[in-house]
Scaffold this active site. Sequence first.
Site, short mmCIF file in Angstrom:
data_model
loop_
_atom_site.label_atom_id
_atom_site.label_comp_id
_atom_site.label_asym_id
_atom_site.label_seq_id
_atom_site.Cartn_x
_atom_site.Cartn_y
_atom_site.Cartn_z
CE LYS A 108 13.67 -1.24 17.27
NZ LYS A 108 13.68 -2.91 17.61
CG ASP A 146 -2.14 -4.26 0.03
OD1 ASP A 146 -2.10 -3.59 1.14
OD2 ASP A 146 -1.79 -5.44 -0.10
CG ASN A 189 2.88 1.04 4.93
OD1 ASN A 189 4.45 0.83 5.13
ND2 ASN A 189 2.49 0.13 4.01
CB SER A 199 -0.99 -0.12 1.30
OG SER A 199 -0.25 -0.01 2.43
CD GLN A 250 -27.17 3.66 -24.83
OE1 GLN A 250 -27.66 2.85 -24.07
NE2 GLN A 250 -25.80 4.13 -24.31
N GLY A 306 -24.63 -1.69 -13.06
CA GLY A 306 -25.21 -0.54 -13.54
C GLY A 306 -26.50 -0.44 -14.24
CE1 TYR A 365 0.44 -7.84 5.86
CE2 TYR A 365 -0.87 -8.95 7.73
CZ TYR A 365 0.39 -8.47 7.01
OH TYR A 365 1.75 -8.47 8.07
#
Length: 416
Positions: free
Chosen positions: A75, A169, A96, A18, A275, A248, A139
């Site tokens: 760290k 993602d 993320n 992602s 149509q 649709g 996930y």
Amino acid sequence: MSTPLQGIKVLDFTGVQSGPSCTQMLAWFGADVIKIERPGVGDVTRHQLRDIPDIDALYFTMLNSNKRSIELNTKTAEGKEVMEKLIREADILVENFHPGAIDHMGFTWEHIQEINPRLIFGSIKGFDECSPYVNVKAYENVAQAAGGAASTTGFWDGPPLVSAAALGDSNTGMHLLIGLLAALLHREKTGRGQRVTMSMQDAVLNLCRVKLRDQQRLDKLGYLEEYPQYPNGTFGDAVPRGGNAGGGGQPGWILKCKGWETDPNAYIYFTIQEQNWENTCKAIGKPDWITDPAYSTAHARQPHIFDIFAEIEKYTVTIDKHEAVAYLTQFDIPCAPVLSMKEISLDPSLRQSGSVVEVEQPLRGKYLTVGCPMKFSAFTPDIKAAPLLGEHTAAVLQELGYSDDEIAAMKQNHAI
């Protein structure tokens, strides 16, 4: 050639799909994207689903092109110092990680604003902060399940299904990209950065808006006339799964073509337009349907829509899917062949347009990747290989003012 984001520096604290899909697009647009990775390990996708032993996996290389990679241990005190210097010079930071991870490094949003008030902070999480699932690890398929895609995908007599498309993602990454570009424009007006958050659930839901539309219609009417369940099936209180229906106002379905018995992709998608009904009838050799009251309107056709598709399939099953599409296109019928990934990888038109690109990375060699989907008149993104782990560590540190001796000391102290 100038690029839209030339001069923009991005700190990429993302992994898997992602976040990297977002920062990769920023890199394609010309930003200097610095991917910050754990020393000796890197992004987990470097090692996942490998096709060549001990070589960066395609999972990584196809999501991290055009970036620079540095190894940094945040760290350590030295690592934190480097991070602070990077933030001071950056325009955008994208992460993320799980909730609170950046804070635990000592870089809360408030502290980042103190270091660089112009920085735009992009953050991807599985769920919004006000969600009861905020602490759930998310996930791809988790997001599809929670965002409304799974419950509305599949057939009415089967379980929910997840899509092969990365709705959770890469789609989330593209949504965040839009937000970051908007924040950059907003900074031009205000001089200040801002935080842009994107949840994977929200990104999936945004693509499922027609299903939220249908839920409200179902609540009012008790049925949905464009779904295969109408008029003979039953509707519950939630939007059902509609199989391969168009979703649709135009009915559609997957139809067999010649060779379907042995080729799992010998199919086309066929759409019936109100149509264009007259042309459709002519194309399939049913001119009597044009004026037949049982077929002449969409409302009249819906009760036996599957019989109509079965009749159309009697024609499509006799010819190759590409021949079928070529023929039907003459009648302005919306349709497409079901293309396999093998066919897509070999399609010369996709190579010509830059939608599929061949690049070369040291060690791996040549490989295919998806190119930039947007086509610009003023510039063409130059798709380059993904970086090796830590390939640019020394160069980036030198740009920050560190000497060779200082860089060597940091390496000895496991800060890089």
